[in-house]
Design an enzyme around this catalytic site. Structure first.
Site, short mmCIF file in Angstrom:
data_model
loop_
_atom_site.label_atom_id
_atom_site.label_comp_id
_atom_site.label_asym_id
_atom_site.label_seq_id
_atom_site.Cartn_x
_atom_site.Cartn_y
_atom_site.Cartn_z
N LYS A 42 31.60 -29.69 -37.30
CA LYS A 42 31.62 -28.42 -36.60
C LYS A 42 30.75 -27.37 -37.25
CE LYS A 42 36.18 -28.57 -36.66
NZ LYS A 42 37.64 -28.34 -36.49
N GLY A 43 30.43 -27.59 -38.53
CA GLY A 43 29.81 -26.54 -39.34
C GLY A 43 28.52 -25.95 -38.80
N GLU A 101 22.17 -29.44 -39.52
CA GLU A 101 23.37 -29.43 -40.36
C GLU A 101 23.61 -28.03 -40.92
OE1 GLU A 101 26.06 -30.34 -41.45
OE2 GLU A 101 26.13 -32.35 -42.23
N ASP A 102 24.82 -27.77 -41.32
CA ASP A 102 25.12 -26.50 -41.97
C ASP A 102 24.69 -26.54 -43.45
OD1 ASP A 102 27.09 -28.39 -42.62
OD2 ASP A 102 28.78 -27.01 -42.34
N ASP A 105 25.04 -31.26 -49.43
CA ASP A 105 25.63 -31.12 -50.76
C ASP A 105 25.30 -32.39 -51.54
OD1 ASP A 105 27.32 -30.07 -52.77
OD2 ASP A 105 29.08 -31.02 -51.92
N LYS A 133 22.11 -27.57 -51.12
CA LYS A 133 22.57 -27.52 -52.53
C LYS A 133 21.85 -28.63 -53.28
CE LYS A 133 27.43 -26.07 -52.03
NZ LYS A 133 28.82 -26.59 -52.14
N PHE A 154 31.15 -23.03 -53.83
CA PHE A 154 31.69 -23.40 -52.52
C PHE A 154 31.51 -22.20 -51.60
CE2 PHE A 154 34.47 -24.54 -49.11
CZ PHE A 154 34.20 -25.89 -48.97
N ARG A 167 34.87 -19.52 -40.60
CA ARG A 167 33.68 -19.93 -39.85
C ARG A 167 33.05 -18.77 -39.07
NH1 ARG A 167 33.34 -25.66 -39.70
NH2 ARG A 167 35.34 -26.74 -39.57
#
Ligand code: IMP
Ligand code: MG
Length: 181
Positions: A42-43, A101-102, A105, A133, A154, A167
């Site tokens: 969902k990001g 993508e959000d 990582d 990241k 984070f 969000r």
């Protein structure tokens, strides 16, 4: 600012400016092609909504779902790729695919997604992430378009969540470690 946050990393204005730049870059790179944007839910929903409106091309927008986190802040290392929500995956054959993508990582999710989509023979397959990241990478994968390099914190907001919260923030903030540990 919310008490749960350490600081704001990317302001609403900075995000807006950068997303517009990415839109211009993508518009130039894909002119004359059959671009399909695939948002990873969902990001990415906030980022994709803004990015798509800054892309001046006739393109298709699709969504799929992948998750590795559950409700914890540490990757489980196991990626759950659900079948694309609103299309048959065979429709990507011969198409120029841009996965949106959000955040990348460890890179585990993106590696899995890339493998999943490559199997269906797209004409090209690239990755656009709002945040990268890079210092946390565990598997080799590079984004083709990245909004910002993200420090090892984070982060939440602008689509990114912690246990489904935050969000809706228009900016991106670092969560205080005591909030997720
Ligand atoms: P990876 O598989 O370790 O690269 O993790 C990618 C996914 O983890 C992203 O699509 C996010 O959903 C989630 N994620 C990683 N870092 C963060 C963060 O700082 N905030 C919120 N979600 C994150
Ligand atoms: Mg995600």
């Amino acid at each position: 600012m919310n008490r749960d946050f350490k600081n704001i990393l990317f302001s609403e204005e900075r995000i807006k400016e950068r997303v517009a730049q990415l839109g211009v870059e993508i518009t130039q790179s894909y002119s004359g092609s059959s671009l399909m944007l695939i948002g990873v839910l969902k990001g990415s929903f906030v980022f994709l909504a803004d990015l798509a409106r800054s892309i001046d091309l006739d393109c298709e927008i699709r969504f799929m779902s992948a998750s590795s986190y559950g409700t914890s802040a540490v990757s489980s290392g196991e990626v759950n790729i659900k079948e694309p929500l609103d299309f048959n995956v065979r429709q990507i054959a011969g198409r120029d695919i841009l996965l949106v993508e959000d955040i990348i990582d460890s890179g585990i999710t993106m590696v899995e997604l890339r493998e999943f989509f490559s199997a269906f023979n797209p004409a090209s397959l690239k990755i656009c992430t709002l945040l990268d990241k890079v210092s946390r990478r565990e598997v080799p994968i590079k984004s083709d378009y990245a909004g910002f390099i993200c420090p090892d914190e984070f982060v939440v907001g602008y689509g990114l969540d912690y246990a489904e919260r935050y969000r809706n923030l228009p900016y991106i903030a670092a969560l205080k470690p005591e909030e997720y540990s």
